[in-house]
Design an enzyme around this catalytic site. Structure first.
Site, mmCIF file in Angstrom:
data_model
loop_
_atom_site.group_PDB
_atom_site.id
_atom_site.type_symbol
_atom_site.label_atom_id
_atom_site.label_comp_id
_atom_site.label_asym_id
_atom_site.label_seq_id
_atom_site.Cartn_x
_atom_site.Cartn_y
_atom_site.Cartn_z
ATOM 1 C CG ASP A 11 -1.765 1.179 1.389
ATOM 2 O OD1 ASP A 11 -2.637 1.180 2.279
ATOM 3 O OD2 ASP A 11 -1.580 2.142 0.615
ATOM 4 C CB ILE A 12 1.436 3.868 -2.566
ATOM 5 C CG1 ILE A 12 2.607 4.787 -2.976
ATOM 6 C CG2 ILE A 12 0.111 4.625 -2.569
ATOM 7 C CD1 ILE A 12 2.516 5.291 -4.404
ATOM 8 C CG ASN A 25 -10.699 13.115 -10.003
ATOM 9 O OD1 ASN A 25 -10.591 14.308 -9.709
ATOM 10 N ND2 ASN A 25 -11.206 12.233 -9.170
ATOM 11 N N GLY A 33 -9.817 3.640 -5.838
ATOM 12 C CA GLY A 33 -8.434 3.213 -6.068
ATOM 13 C C GLY A 33 -7.413 3.874 -5.157
ATOM 14 C CB VAL A 34 -3.841 4.691 -5.724
ATOM 15 C CG1 VAL A 34 -3.808 5.680 -6.865
ATOM 16 C CG2 VAL A 34 -2.661 4.907 -4.795
ATOM 17 C CG ASP A 35 -7.861 10.254 -6.030
ATOM 18 O OD1 ASP A 35 -8.683 10.751 -6.816
ATOM 19 O OD2 ASP A 35 -7.219 10.918 -5.199
ATOM 20 C CB SER A 119 -3.569 5.397 -16.712
ATOM 21 O OG SER A 119 -3.795 6.787 -16.744
ATOM 22 N N GLY A 121 -5.742 1.273 -13.505
ATOM 23 C CA GLY A 121 -6.936 0.770 -12.805
ATOM 24 C C GLY A 121 -8.193 1.253 -13.502
ATOM 25 C CB VAL A 122 -10.666 3.818 -12.443
ATOM 26 C CG1 VAL A 122 -11.791 4.623 -13.062
ATOM 27 C CG2 VAL A 122 -11.101 3.223 -11.117
HETATM 28 N N1 APR Z 1 -1.281 1.467 -3.162
HETATM 29 C C1 APR Z 1 -0.664 1.226 -4.357
HETATM 30 N N2 APR Z 1 -1.328 1.003 -5.506
HETATM 31 C C2 APR Z 1 -2.681 1.024 -5.443
HETATM 32 C C3 APR Z 1 -3.398 1.264 -4.244
HETATM 33 C C4 APR Z 1 -2.641 1.487 -3.067
HETATM 34 N N3 APR Z 1 -3.215 1.731 -1.885
HETATM 35 N N4 APR Z 1 -4.734 1.210 -4.528
HETATM 36 C C5 APR Z 1 -4.838 0.941 -5.837
HETATM 37 N N5 APR Z 1 -3.609 0.817 -6.400
HETATM 38 C C6 APR Z 1 -3.245 0.534 -7.781
HETATM 39 C C7 APR Z 1 -4.287 -0.149 -8.636
HETATM 40 O O1 APR Z 1 -4.275 -1.551 -8.401
HETATM 41 C C8 APR Z 1 -3.766 0.202 -10.030
HETATM 42 O O2 APR Z 1 -2.732 -0.702 -10.417
HETATM 43 O O3 APR Z 1 -3.040 1.792 -8.430
HETATM 44 C C9 APR Z 1 -3.148 1.591 -9.836
HETATM 45 C C10 APR Z 1 -3.952 2.741 -10.415
HETATM 46 O O4 APR Z 1 -5.335 2.440 -10.340
HETATM 47 P P1 APR Z 1 -6.429 3.574 -9.958
HETATM 48 O O5 APR Z 1 -6.253 3.960 -8.552
HETATM 49 O O6 APR Z 1 -7.763 3.053 -10.399
HETATM 50 O O7 APR Z 1 -5.999 4.841 -10.845
HETATM 51 P P2 APR Z 1 -6.272 5.174 -12.393
HETATM 52 O O8 APR Z 1 -6.427 3.956 -13.199
HETATM 53 O O9 APR Z 1 -5.211 6.162 -12.744
HETATM 54 O O10 APR Z 1 -7.705 5.905 -12.361
HETATM 55 C C11 APR Z 1 -7.784 7.163 -11.756
HETATM 56 O O11 APR Z 1 -9.685 6.533 -10.489
HETATM 57 O O12 APR Z 1 -9.835 6.583 -8.211
HETATM 58 C C12 APR Z 1 -10.164 7.264 -9.357
HETATM 59 O O13 APR Z 1 -10.202 9.562 -8.699
HETATM 60 C C13 APR Z 1 -9.473 8.599 -9.432
HETATM 61 O O14 APR Z 1 -10.722 9.329 -11.333
HETATM 62 C C14 APR Z 1 -9.462 8.835 -10.912
HETATM 63 C C15 APR Z 1 -9.244 7.442 -11.489
#
Ligand code: APR
Length: 174
Positions: A11-12, A25, A33-35, A119, A121-122
């Protein structure tokens, strides 16, 4: 192969580094997600107030807030491209995320930062292509920024870590 680059699984939000990078975003509104994890760990009220003050962030750009309750001193928010098939400038926008974050980190005097897989994930970016851009761009920046000590690719699972290791031409996650 640059020894300053580390692949790490976890977990970052737990990393005690100069800055962790947030996959945000354009509204800097927080999300899933990570946000979501970063907003919760930093303290939603403080971080959302700081993000509101900034107002937003264009895709491919990077902005800075304090880390608040995180072990990390600061958060560098960047907005990755939403995957639309690869013909809408997504590779260039993703590359820009990494270079803008590295440039901002150097400007702030940071020496150790951690990236999530922006990018992947979502936003649906094909993981292998995104990881290849991430590694390429960070390696290119580190050739210039010799004062940088460490860049951590913080992966949420082993599969992602293996993609980074492969892109770095290495064996196992450290
Ligand atoms: N620590 C490390 N990596 C993480 C964590 C965490 N706690 N949580 C999720 N991840 C990983 C996911 O598994 C993925 O590989 O971070 C990567 C990015 O995924 P997302 O968080 O979905 O980000 P992204 O694909 O860039 O989409 C961004 O999602 O949460 C919303 O507000 C955000 O609209 C924005 C979009």
């Amino acid at each position: 192969m640059d020894e300053r680059i580390q692949v790490w699984v976890g977990d970052i939000t737990t990393l005690k580094v100069d800055a962790i990078v947030n996959a945000a975003n354009r509204q800097l509104a927080g999300g899933g997600g990570v946000d979501g994890a970063i907003h919760r760990a930093a303290g939603v009220d403080d971080l959302q107030a700081a993000c509101r003050q900034i107002g937003g962030c264009a895709t491919g750009q990077a902005v800075l807030t304090p880390g608040f309750r995180l072990p990390a001193r600061a958060i560098i928010h960047t907005v990755g491209p939403i995957w639309q098939g690869g013909q809408q400038g997504e590779p260039e926008q993703l590359r820009s995320c990494y270079s803008e974050v590295m440039t901002l980190a150097v400007r702030e005097g940071f020496r150790c930062i951690a990236f999530p897989a922006i990018s992947c994930g979502v936003y649906g970016y094909p993981k292998e292509q995104a990881v290849s851009i991430a590694v390429e761009e960070v390696e290119r920046c580190l050739e210039t920024y010799l004062m940088f000590k460490k860049v951590i690719f913080a992966c949420f699972d082993q599969d992602m870590a293996r993609l980074y290791q492969a892109a770095l031409g290495r064996g196992q996650a450290t």
